[in-house]
Structures are given as structure tokens and as C-alpha cells.
Design an enzyme around this catalytic site. Structure first.
Site, short mmCIF file in Angstrom:
data_model
loop_
_atom_site.label_atom_id
_atom_site.label_comp_id
_atom_site.label_asym_id
_atom_site.label_seq_id
_atom_site.Cartn_x
_atom_site.Cartn_y
_atom_site.Cartn_z
N SER A 1 -19.49 12.70 56.21
CA SER A 1 -20.85 13.22 56.17
C SER A 1 -21.87 12.09 56.03
O SER A 1 -22.85 12.01 56.79
CB SER A 1 -21.01 14.21 55.01
N ARG B 1 -29.49 11.46 50.54
CA ARG B 1 -29.07 12.62 49.75
C ARG B 1 -29.84 13.88 50.15
O ARG B 1 -29.27 14.98 50.18
CB ARG B 1 -29.25 12.35 48.27
N HIS C 1 -28.42 15.06 53.44
CA HIS C 1 -27.13 15.70 53.18
C HIS C 1 -27.31 17.12 52.66
O HIS C 1 -26.52 18.02 52.99
CB HIS C 1 -26.35 14.85 52.17
#
Length: 213
Positions: free
Chosen positions: A21, A44, A47
Site C-alpha cells: 500500500s 498517511r 492511505h
């Protein structure tokens, strides 16, 4: 059900999913303009939402990530506009068992909202006043809350250490974030346009906290 009997061929190992990922994010997103601190937060957030394109709309004031990290190390509370945002913050990552504070369910909020002629999310910020100075103020849901926060700052010398402004929606979200960018009275992290939400705000805070340990 065993792997051999499944109809689907998919990655099952959590660590490998995690690795792939973040490799995909770094390969696909344009992160070149960010500092190292900012890139960590941006990755982040991407994600959390699965959209590499948000990198183009992320805005960090100078030193905002470092300021927020420093505030956490000094024990600053995190003031949240929504329960979803508050619950999305990973307590184990907070360096000083920092208080995560949301007053949306306080019994006083409904009458405050009626008196002020605004949403409950915005009215709940009135209960932040004695904790606002030096705190991290996080707006992950309501544009009205971000507008109200900026109005509150007009009437006080208190200043949050950083504002994480990520309200989402079709009415007022883009405008409230543009107002935050134009304000320039305190460090901020925001995402231009309609996109945002509590999951992205929590991802930003968790990224900052993970580097604050």
C-alpha cells in the site's frame, strides 16, 4: 476457509498489504513539494482515503507539523469537533497520554446552538474556550465548526498550537478551508476543496503523533 478452497486470489498477509500500500502511494502520488514531515502526514492521509490525488490539494503552513508534534510532546490536548474524529485517534501513539476532547454530546450544546443560530458542531466549540490556548484544534466534519473557530479567535488572545482543518461537504467546506488558509494567525494543515472528513483528520493526527514519541 483455507486459501486452497477460496474462490479468490488475494493478499492475506497484513504486513505485505501494508508494504504494498505505501509503496503504491509513493509511486503514484506527487510528493515532491513536501518536506519530510509533511510527506509523512500526506502519505498517511492518502492511505486513509485511497485517493493519491489529494496530494495536490494538501496545504501545510510553514512548520505546522513540527509545531503540532512539539505541542503533543508538551502534553497539549486535542480538541475534536466530532466523536468519529476523537475515536479515530490512536491513544497508544500519543506521547503524553494527551487528552482527546469532544463536547458534542454535552447537554449544554443544544441550547447553545439555538442561541447562537448555528449547528451543534459549531456550538460545541464554545466549550473549548478554556482549553484552546496551546491545544491542537481538529475539525474533521463540520464547515460551520471551522468558521466558528475562526470567529472565536477574533475575540480572544488564545491561540491553538495548530489547526487541523478537514471539514467535508458540499456547503461551506471549501470556503471554510480557504478562510483558514487566508487567516494565517496560527499553524494549520488543511485540504482544499470539498474532500475531507474525520478519517483524514484522524490520519493526519496519528501521523503527527507517531513521530512525536
Amino acid at each position: 476457509m483455507s486459501e486452497a478452497s477460496s474462490r479468490f486470489n488475494y493478499v492475506r498477509d497484513g504486513a505485505e498489504i501494508y508494504r504494498r500500500s505505501f509503496a503504491a502511494i509513493r509511486a503514484e502520488a506527487d510528493l515532491a513539494r513536501f518536506s519530510r514531515d509533511e510527506e509523512h502526514v500526506a502519505v498517511r492521509m492518502i492511505h486513509a482515503c485511497g485517493m493519491v490525488e489529494i496530494a495536490a490539494d494538501l496545504v501545510f503552513s510553514d512548520g505546522a507539523v513540527a509545531q503540532a508534534r512539539r505541542a503533543l510532546r508538551q502534553g497539549a490536548p486535542i480538541l475534536c469537533d466530532s466523536k468519529m474524529l476523537a475515536r479515530g485517534i490512536i491513544a497508544a501513539r500519543l506521547p503524553c497520554a494527551n487528552e482527546v476532547f469532544c463536547k458534542l454530546d454535552d447537554p449544554a450544546v443544544a441550547s447553545l446552538a439555538q442561541r447562537l443560530g448555528t449547528t451543534r458542531s459549531a456550538a460545541a466549540l464554545e466549550l473549548w474556550r478554556d482549553r484552546l490556548d496551546g491545544a491542537i484544534a481538529a475539525i474533521g466534519n463540520a464547515p460551520t465548526a471551522l468558521f466558528h473557530l475562526l470567529d472565536m479567535l477574533d475575540g480572544t488572545s488564545a491561540r491553538p498550537a495548530c489547526i487541523v482543518g478537514m471539514p467535508v461537504g458540499f456547503v461551506g467546506a471549501a470556503e471554510s478551508k480557504e478562510a483558514l488558509i487566508a487567516d494565517a494567525r496560527m499553524p494549520f494543515i488543511t485540504l482544499k476543496g470539498r474532500k475531507g472528513g474525520s478519517a483524514m483528520a484522524a490520519a493526519a493526527l496519528n501521523a503527527i503523533a507517531s513521530d512525536a514519541e
